[in-house]
Scaffold this motif. Structure first.
Motif, PDB file in Angstrom:
ATOM      1  N   ARG A  33     -10.687  42.127 -18.807  1.00 16.69           N
ATOM      2  CA  ARG A  33     -10.708  40.747 -19.293  1.00 16.69           C
ATOM      3  C   ARG A  33     -12.014  40.454 -20.023  1.00 16.69           C
ATOM      4  N   TRP A  34     -13.100  40.980 -19.485  1.00 19.75           N
ATOM      5  CA  TRP A  34     -14.408  40.784 -20.086  1.00 19.75           C
ATOM      6  C   TRP A  34     -14.461  41.426 -21.473  1.00 19.75           C
ATOM      7  N   ILE A  35     -13.921  42.625 -21.589  1.00 17.03           N
ATOM      8  CA  ILE A  35     -13.910  43.324 -22.878  1.00 17.03           C
ATOM      9  C   ILE A  35     -13.004  42.607 -23.874  1.00 17.03           C
ATOM     10  N   ILE A  36     -11.821  42.198 -23.419  1.00 20.22           N
ATOM     11  CA  ILE A  36     -10.891  41.489 -24.303  1.00 20.22           C
ATOM     12  C   ILE A  36     -11.494  40.159 -24.750  1.00 20.22           C
ATOM     13  N   GLY A  37     -12.291  39.551 -23.894  1.00 25.22           N
ATOM     14  CA  GLY A  37     -12.939  38.284 -24.226  1.00 25.22           C
ATOM     15  C   GLY A  37     -14.133  38.432 -25.154  1.00 25.22           C
ATOM     16  N   ASP A  41     -22.642  39.872 -23.419  1.00 27.30           N
ATOM     17  CA  ASP A  41     -23.647  40.157 -22.384  1.00 27.30           C
ATOM     18  C   ASP A  41     -23.292  41.358 -21.516  1.00 27.30           C
ATOM     19  N   MET A  42     -22.424  42.236 -21.988  1.00 24.47           N
ATOM     20  CA  MET A  42     -22.096  43.455 -21.263  1.00 24.47           C
ATOM     21  C   MET A  42     -23.209  44.462 -21.473  1.00 24.47           C
ATOM     22  N   GLN A  43     -23.701  45.010 -20.402  1.00 22.76           N
ATOM     23  CA  GLN A  43     -24.778  45.980 -20.474  1.00 22.76           C
ATOM     24  C   GLN A  43     -24.225  47.387 -20.287  1.00 22.76           C
ATOM     25  N   LEU A  44     -25.092  48.374 -20.447  1.00 22.32           N
ATOM     26  CA  LEU A  44     -24.673  49.772 -20.335  1.00 22.32           C
ATOM     27  C   LEU A  44     -24.048  50.055 -18.968  1.00 22.32           C
ATOM     28  N   MET A  45     -24.597  49.488 -17.915  1.00 16.58           N
ATOM     29  CA  MET A  45     -24.058  49.706 -16.572  1.00 16.58           C
ATOM     30  C   MET A  45     -22.622  49.165 -16.458  1.00 16.58           C
ATOM     31  N   ASP A  46     -22.343  48.062 -17.126  1.00 12.12           N
ATOM     32  CA  ASP A  46     -20.988  47.501 -17.104  1.00 12.12           C
ATOM     33  C   ASP A  46     -20.002  48.410 -17.823  1.00 12.12           C
ATOM     34  N   TRP A  47     -20.428  49.000 -18.941  1.00  9.07           N
ATOM     35  CA  TRP A  47     -19.567  49.943 -19.664  1.00  9.07           C
ATOM     36  C   TRP A  47     -19.318  51.191 -18.818  1.00  9.07           C
ATOM     37  N   PHE A  48     -20.360  51.682 -18.150  1.00 13.07           N
ATOM     38  CA  PHE A  48     -20.196  52.847 -17.276  1.00 13.07           C
ATOM     39  C   PHE A  48     -19.254  52.517 -16.121  1.00 13.07           C
ATOM     40  N   ASP A  49     -19.389  51.326 -15.559  1.00 13.32           N
ATOM     41  CA  ASP A  49     -18.527  50.892 -14.465  1.00 13.32           C
ATOM     42  C   ASP A  49     -17.068  50.822 -14.919  1.00 13.32           C
ATOM     43  N   THR A  50     -16.845  50.342 -16.138  1.00 17.84           N
ATOM     44  CA  THR A  50     -15.493  50.301 -16.697  1.00 17.84           C
ATOM     45  C   THR A  50     -14.936  51.710 -16.860  1.00 17.84           C
ATOM     46  N   LEU A  51     -15.761  52.607 -17.346  1.00 18.97           N
ATOM     47  CA  LEU A  51     -15.335  54.001 -17.498  1.00 18.97           C
ATOM     48  C   LEU A  51     -15.015  54.630 -16.145  1.00 18.97           C
ATOM     49  N   LEU A  52     -15.853  54.370 -15.156  1.00 18.74           N
ATOM     50  CA  LEU A  52     -15.648  54.931 -13.820  1.00 18.74           C
ATOM     51  C   LEU A  52     -14.340  54.437 -13.198  1.00 18.74           C
ATOM     52  N   HIS A  53     -14.090  53.141 -13.280  1.00 14.24           N
ATOM     53  CA  HIS A  53     -12.884  52.588 -12.673  1.00 14.24           C
ATOM     54  C   HIS A  53     -11.637  52.843 -13.524  1.00 14.24           C
ATOM     55  N   GLY A  54     -11.807  53.074 -14.813  1.00 20.85           N
ATOM     56  CA  GLY A  54     -10.670  53.298 -15.689  1.00 20.85           C
ATOM     57  C   GLY A  54     -10.249  54.745 -15.825  1.00 20.85           C
ATOM     58  N   PHE A  55     -11.132  55.685 -15.480  1.00 23.45           N
ATOM     59  CA  PHE A  55     -10.836  57.105 -15.660  1.00 23.45           C
ATOM     60  C   PHE A  55      -9.595  57.574 -14.910  1.00 23.45           C
TER      61      PHE A  55
END
Length: 74
Positions: A33-37, A41-55
Motif C-alpha cells: 500500500r505504501w509503494i502504491i501510494g 519517505d520510504m528508506q532503504l530499510m523499508d525497501w529491504f523489508d519489502t523484499l524480505l517479506h515479498g520473496f
C-alpha cells in the motif's frame, strides 16, 4: 533448484514470513500500500523489508509459472 521443487516449504514461507506480523494487517500488505501510494519517505530499510517479506511470494509465483509451462510444454 531443490528449493523451487519444494512447494510445500514455499507455501509455509508465504504464510509465515510473507505475512508476519499478522496484526493489524499483514506486513507485506502495508508495504505494498505504501509503494502504491507513492512510496513517500520510504528508506532503504523499508525497501529491504519489502523484499524480505515479498520473496516467498515471488518464489511461489515462479513455481506456479514453471508448473504451468512445464505441463503445457511436455
Amino acid at each position: 533448484m531443490a528449493l523451487i521443487k519444494n512447494w510445500k516449504l514455499i507455501v509455509l514461507l508465504c504464510l509465515s514470513l510473507g505475512l508476519a506480523p499478522f496484526t493489524p494487517e499483514p506486513h507485506i500488505v502495508g508495504k505494498l500500500r505504501w509503494i502504491i501510494g507513492g512510496a513517500k519517505d520510504m528508506q532503504l530499510m523499508d525497501w529491504f523489508d519489502t523484499l524480505l517479506h515479498g520473496f516467498p511470494f515471488v518464489l511461489l509465483i515462479l513455481i506456479i509459472f514453471l508448473k504451468i509451462f512445464k505441463k503445457n510444454g511436455a
